[in-house]
Design a protein around this motif. Structure first.
Motif, mmCIF file in Angstrom:
data_model
loop_
_atom_site.group_PDB
_atom_site.id
_atom_site.type_symbol
_atom_site.label_atom_id
_atom_site.label_comp_id
_atom_site.label_asym_id
_atom_site.label_seq_id
_atom_site.Cartn_x
_atom_site.Cartn_y
_atom_site.Cartn_z
ATOM 1 N N ASN A 278 0.821 -1.213 0.000
ATOM 2 C CA ASN A 278 0.000 0.000 0.000
ATOM 3 C C ASN A 278 0.853 1.261 0.000
ATOM 4 N N GLN A 279 1.984 1.215 0.703
ATOM 5 C CA GLN A 279 2.864 2.388 0.740
ATOM 6 C C GLN A 279 3.430 2.684 -0.656
ATOM 7 N N ILE A 280 3.839 1.623 -1.359
ATOM 8 C CA ILE A 280 4.350 1.790 -2.716
ATOM 9 C C ILE A 280 3.247 2.294 -3.636
ATOM 10 N N GLN A 281 2.032 1.772 -3.456
ATOM 11 C CA GLN A 281 0.914 2.205 -4.297
ATOM 12 C C GLN A 281 0.657 3.704 -4.146
ATOM 13 N N ALA B 93 0.952 9.183 -6.424
ATOM 14 C CA ALA B 93 1.461 10.547 -6.326
ATOM 15 C C ALA B 93 2.326 10.911 -7.526
ATOM 16 N N GLU B 94 3.236 10.008 -7.905
ATOM 17 C CA GLU B 94 4.214 10.346 -8.930
ATOM 18 C C GLU B 94 3.679 10.178 -10.350
ATOM 19 N N ARG B 95 2.963 9.081 -10.607
ATOM 20 C CA ARG B 95 2.568 8.783 -11.992
ATOM 21 C C ARG B 95 1.197 9.345 -12.341
ATOM 22 N N GLU C 26 9.736 10.772 -4.944
ATOM 23 C CA GLU C 26 10.299 10.597 -3.614
ATOM 24 C C GLU C 26 11.829 10.525 -3.720
ATOM 25 N N ALA C 27 12.511 11.112 -2.753
ATOM 26 C CA ALA C 27 13.974 11.087 -2.761
ATOM 27 C C ALA C 27 14.473 9.649 -2.681
#
Length: 388
Positions: free
Chosen positions: A367-370, A375-377, A384-385
């Motif tokens: 879920n964190q990766i999702q 956010a990014e795509r 994210e750094a």
């Protein structure tokens, strides 16, 4: 998804065929939702689907499909789940390997592999995750070095669904020495029935072993079984993950529908349906499932363009959280009886669902990766750094 006369005829044809098989020669596997029981009967079922042209309805007819439209594929997925047909042990080949070969494979690869997948003669598994490369897939360390007209593979994969029964595996591996991240990766098709491939089933807390560890120790893959260019495996791997959010999501939702219906019946039987808080949670689950369907249909409306729509990035996070919450509701409705196994090694189906649902928020991207992906795509926010 408006029901046209043509679509209604297709629905009736699919429903009639499924009922004839599942009330007849395959009634012994009706309702099986795991991937470990009665494997030989499940192989027979895959071949029966293939012989009747129902295995991969959206594929081109030349490779064993029906050239079905997106709407027809949705209809068949829904009728399949509504008929309580068994979980497909061939789904990784049908839903992932096959579409990837259709998109990226050579004519030779399509001719050699697709007919066997469609006919149910070949079961596939996925060689992505490793002990140190799960959500961070670009960290794979399994290596393959070219030696003439073949690759020699060394490394380890884990959480390989149906690895112990698979005939073939698509393996993401590093073919460029010294490369890091998503550079220097290749996508190879590997025969599981050869020296140098060792499969060790992983026993889960449900008592089942759907997953395996797979060790490659000098295993071989032919150069002609490289999908895409050498070092271009990341593009193929990401293309495959896009197919994971396709029509099969509707069949998944129908299974969720079956689970929710079973839970509602249980609440009625044991009196929990009279509890206003339980009733409210059941209503919220019902609403959540309807929202999931509408979002999936919206996602599929853009499927033929080959691009994942922005809302498509939210789908995995949404369904995995919903299913986890349904599992917790199962335990609250069932009470202590849910903690008693039906046998020494098996729990009741709804309890097994609860235990399995804990993995939903982890596999195929946590879920964190999702949230990072959304956010990014989808939203275009700054990345994210990352570390050096």
């Amino acid at each position: 998804m408006d029901d046209t006369p043509e679509l209604e005829r297709f629905r009736a044809e699919a429903a009639t065929w499924l009922e004839s098989q599942l009330a007849g020669p395959f009634r012994d596997i009706r309702g099986l939702n795991n991937h470990v029981d009665l494997i030989e009967r499940r192989r027979d079922w895959e071949q029966c689907l293939g012989a009747a042209g129902w295995s991969c309805v959206g594929w081109p007819a030349a490779y064993g499909g029906r050239d079905a439209s997106i709407a027809q594929q949705v209809v068949f997925a829904e009728e399949y789940a509504r008929a309580r047909a068994p979980a497909r042990i061939g789904h990784i080949g049908v839903e992932l390997a096959g579409p990837t070969l259709l998109a990226f494979g050579t004519p030779d690869q399509k001719n050699r592999f697709l007919p066997d997948i469609a006919a149910g003669r070949a079961i596939w598994c996925q060689g992505y995750s490793e002990p140190n490369a799960g959500s961070d897939l670009a960290n794979v360390r399994t290596k393959a070095r070219r030696d003439g007209d073949r690759y020699i593979i060394d490394g380890q994969k884990i959480w390989t669904s149906m690895g112990q029964i698979a005939d073939w595996c698509f393996v993401l591996c590093r073919t460029e020495p010294g490369s890091v991240g998503n550079k220097g990766l290749s996508f190879l098709l590997v025969n599981m029935h050869q020296p140098g491939v060792t499969v060790r089933p992983i026993r889960q807390m449900t008592g089942e072993s759907e997953f395996s560890e797979v060790f490659f120790d000098g295993a071989l893959a032919e150069v002609r079984d490289l999908v895409g260019a050498d070092g271009n495996g990341w593009r193929v791997a990401m293309g495959l993950l896009g197919f994971e959010r396709g029509v099969s999501t509707l069949a998944q939702q129908m299974q969720f529908r079956n689970e929710l219906d079973a839970l509602i019946e249980l609440a009625k039987e044991n009196g929990k349906a009279a509890d206003p808080l339980i009733r409210q949670r059941l209503a919220q689950a019902q609403i959540g499932l309807r929202i999931m369907r509408f979002n999936a249909l919206r996602l599929l409306a853009n499927a033929e363009s080959g691009q994942l729509s922005p809302e498509g990035y939210t789908y995995k996070l949404y369904w995995s959280t919903w299913h986890r919450d349904l599992g917790e509701l199962v335990m609250d409705v069932a009470g202590p009886a849910a903690e008693i196994g039906e046998t020494a090694e098996r729990f009741p189906p709804l309890t097994t669902m609860f235990l399995m649902s804990r993995a939903d928020t982890i596999y195929a991207g946590t879920n964190q990766i999702q949230r990072n992906i959304i956010a990014e795509r989808a939203l275009g926010l700054p990345r994210e750094a990352r570390g050096p």
